[in-house]
Design an enzyme around this catalytic site. Structure first.
Site, short mmCIF file in Angstrom:
data_model
loop_
_atom_site.label_atom_id
_atom_site.label_comp_id
_atom_site.label_asym_id
_atom_site.label_seq_id
_atom_site.Cartn_x
_atom_site.Cartn_y
_atom_site.Cartn_z
CG HIS A 53 -2.19 -0.86 0.94
ND1 HIS A 53 -3.22 -0.47 0.22
CD2 HIS A 53 -2.18 -2.23 1.22
CE1 HIS A 53 -4.24 -1.64 0.33
NE2 HIS A 53 -3.51 -2.52 0.86
CG ASP A 55 0.73 1.62 -5.57
OD1 ASP A 55 0.05 1.63 -4.59
OD2 ASP A 55 0.33 1.00 -6.46
CB SER A 86 -11.17 -13.01 -22.92
OG SER A 86 -10.47 -13.75 -22.14
N GLY A 143 -5.08 -10.07 -7.35
CA GLY A 143 -3.86 -9.35 -6.69
C GLY A 143 -2.55 -9.57 -7.27
CG LEU A 144 -0.88 -13.14 -8.66
CD1 LEU A 144 -0.85 -14.32 -9.10
CD2 LEU A 144 -0.11 -12.27 -7.44
CB SER A 145 -1.08 -6.57 -11.73
OG SER A 145 -1.32 -5.35 -12.01
CB SER A 146 -5.29 -10.54 -14.45
OG SER A 146 -6.36 -9.78 -13.97
CG ASP A 191 -0.59 -3.02 -10.07
OD1 ASP A 191 0.50 -3.18 -9.40
OD2 ASP A 191 -1.45 -3.16 -10.13
P1 ADP Z 1 -6.05 -8.03 -10.87
O1 ADP Z 1 -5.59 -6.99 -11.54
O2 ADP Z 1 -5.68 -8.11 -9.35
O3 ADP Z 1 -6.22 -9.37 -11.43
P2 ADP Z 1 -8.39 -6.25 -11.04
O4 ADP Z 1 -9.74 -6.29 -11.11
O5 ADP Z 1 -7.66 -5.07 -11.37
O6 ADP Z 1 -7.68 -7.61 -10.66
O7 ADP Z 1 -8.41 -6.64 -12.88
C1 ADP Z 1 -9.13 -7.89 -13.37
C2 ADP Z 1 -9.69 -7.69 -14.59
O8 ADP Z 1 -8.95 -7.48 -15.72
C3 ADP Z 1 -10.81 -8.80 -15.03
O9 ADP Z 1 -12.04 -8.68 -14.50
C4 ADP Z 1 -10.79 -8.61 -16.60
O10 ADP Z 1 -11.93 -7.41 -16.73
C5 ADP Z 1 -9.60 -8.23 -17.00
N1 ADP Z 1 -8.67 -9.21 -17.36
C6 ADP Z 1 -7.45 -9.51 -17.06
N2 ADP Z 1 -6.98 -10.48 -17.77
C7 ADP Z 1 -7.71 -10.71 -18.74
C8 ADP Z 1 -7.84 -11.71 -19.48
N3 ADP Z 1 -6.72 -12.65 -19.96
N4 ADP Z 1 -9.05 -11.90 -20.62
C9 ADP Z 1 -9.98 -10.99 -20.44
N5 ADP Z 1 -10.09 -9.92 -19.35
C10 ADP Z 1 -8.84 -9.89 -18.51
MG MG Z 2 -5.50 -4.90 -11.12
#
Ligand code: ADP
Ligand code: MG
Length: 407
Positions: A53, A55, A86, A143-146, A191
């Site tokens: 926390h 950043d 996706s 929380g792994l920043s997808s 991130d």
């Molecule tokens: P975190 O970054 O911690 O994983 P977030 O809530 O910030 O969580 O982001 C998650 C969102 O990012 C998902 O709900 C989706 O909308 C988007 N996302 C991430 N990766 C993908 C993927 N491979 N395909 C489709 N949407 C994705």
């Molecule tokens: Mg995120």
């Protein structure tokens, strides 16, 4: 359109991610047949080891990009449409890139790639259409920043397809704009920066106040990164997170008068909090204490890492978890149990919740000799108490987003 970047692809997909790449290539063939060979990209996720926390408080952070993330398959279309789909989220979206009106955000997952596309497009209405398909093997919302992974990776893939040159820092800005301005999440710089500047065998020391950064070596022979997913996804987590941001802002507003020259909470000396903390609401004072002690702890963790003292680095992670539980109040019994059981395993240096908290994952730093024990021990203890088996994975560090070869 000319392709300014060389097409020689010398990156194999990271070892931990090959199955997800094969799934994506297979799904692409089912949708498009074998005629349109896609370009393939990998974009890592990230784990923050220290600087919890910090950043949005202008402090230093120590994230490392991991060898799991987002995969992107992309091929040109004959028209001017951009279509995104996706394998991990439902719903597809198609827009006409030649139409001047900017599509409104929809609240669906595809706001992320659309935000990136719109940022890159700017006022150009002559861009060729693309089909884009996403896959990946990160927990979503864990929380792994997808979200930064998909944004930074998309910025690279689309810019290359459209013959645009972007430096890594420009790519990070594009990703930030998409997430902050288009999707509407008030995310920090950590991130996208940790993903956009990632280098295998290193973590990124990033100062979120002036955005200066440095790659610090991580000894891959001596340590692995384990991540245990509690499986808890709080619907209200975003509201809880925003409340913490507000509390930190309130602490800074109250304390800055006693800290001349301070431009963010990180700049306030601890003795100022000691002297004036009683005037704050008790929870606000606790949040400020976590932030200021975490800044000091992150600096000591940096020294420990540079000295090769992984025990001391791990001890700092353990203190961070305790502070997140007691002072910042973002832990949960599920996360506490995972962190505690991990620490009882021989060869584990440290463990703490990672990401914003209220659910999500615990990160464990371990010697490779503990690799076989980690998952069963965590899973057994967790299942006994909570009645389900958490996902536990081992990660290695990774380079930033890159084009990858198909096989
Ligand atoms: P975190 O970054 O911690 O994983 P977030 O809530 O910030 O969580 O982001 C998650 C969102 O990012 C998902 O709900 C989706 O909308 C988007 N996302 C991430 N990766 C993908 C993927 N491979 N395909 C489709 N949407 C994705
Ligand atoms: Mg995120």
């Amino acid at each position: 359109m000319p392709d300014p970047e060389p097409r020689a692809i010398d990156h194999p997909a990271p070892a931990g991610a090959r199955a997800a790449l094969e799934d994506l290539a297979h799904a692409w063939r089912q949708r498009r047949g074998r005629t349109a060979q896609p370009r393939l990209y990998f974009s890592p996720g990230r784990v923050n080891l220290m600087g919890a926390h910090l950043d949005y408080n202008g402090g230093p952070v120590m994230p490392v990009a991991i060898d799991r993330g987002t995969f992107i398959a992309l091929a040109p279309r004959a028209d001017s449409h951009l279509r995104v789909a996706s394998l991990v989220e439902p719903g597809e979206c198609e827009i006409d890139l030649a139409a001047a009106a900017r599509p409104e955000r929809s609240g669906a997952w595809f706001d992320y790639p659309l935000g990136v596309a719109l940022a890159l497009r700017g006022s150009r209405l002559d861009l060729p259409g693309l089909d884009v398909l996403y896959g990946g093997n990160l927990p979503i919302g864990g929380g792994l920043s997808s979200s930064a992974s998909i944004c930074v990776g998309t910025a690279l893939a689309l810019a290359q397809a459209w013959g645009m040159q972007q430096t890594p820092l420009e790519r990070i800005e594009t990703a930030l704009w998409a997430e902050r301005e288009y999707v509407g999440v008030k995310c920090g710089v950590m991130d996208p920066t940790s993903i956009g500047l990632a280098r295998k065998g290193h973590l990124l020391w990033l100062d979120c106040k002036d955005r200066s950064s440095e790659h610090l070596p991580l000894d891959d022979d001596r340590l692995l990164i384990g991540v245990a997913d509690s499986g808890v996804r709080r619907e209200l987590a975003r509201g809880d997170f925003n409340r913490r941001v507000e509390e930190c802002r309130a602490a800074f507003t109250a304390l800055r008068a006693h800290a001349p020259g301070a431009t963010c909470l990180r700049d306030v000396p601890l003795h100022v909090l000691d002297a004036h903390g009683a005037a704050l609401d008790a929870p606000v004072a606790r949040r400020a204490r976590h932030v200021l002690e975490e800044v000091a702890r992150t600096w000591s963790a940096r020294t420990a890492l540079l000295q090769g003292d992984l025990q001391a680095f791990g001890a700092a992670m353990v203190q961070t978890h305790a502070s997140l539980r007691e002072l910042f109040e973002v832990s949960l019994p599920e996360l506490d149990l995972l962190a505690e059981v991990a620490l009882s395993i021989d060869g584990v240096y440290g463990a703490r919740l990672t990401g914003a908290g209220f659910g999500g994952c615990v990160v464990v730093l371990l010697h490779p000799r503990a690799r076989h024990e980690l998952a069963p021990r965590l899973q057994q203890a967790f299942a006994r108490r909570f009645g389900r088996v958490p996902d536990v994975k081992l990660y290695a560090s990774s380079d930033g987003p890159c084009e990858v070869a198909a096989g």
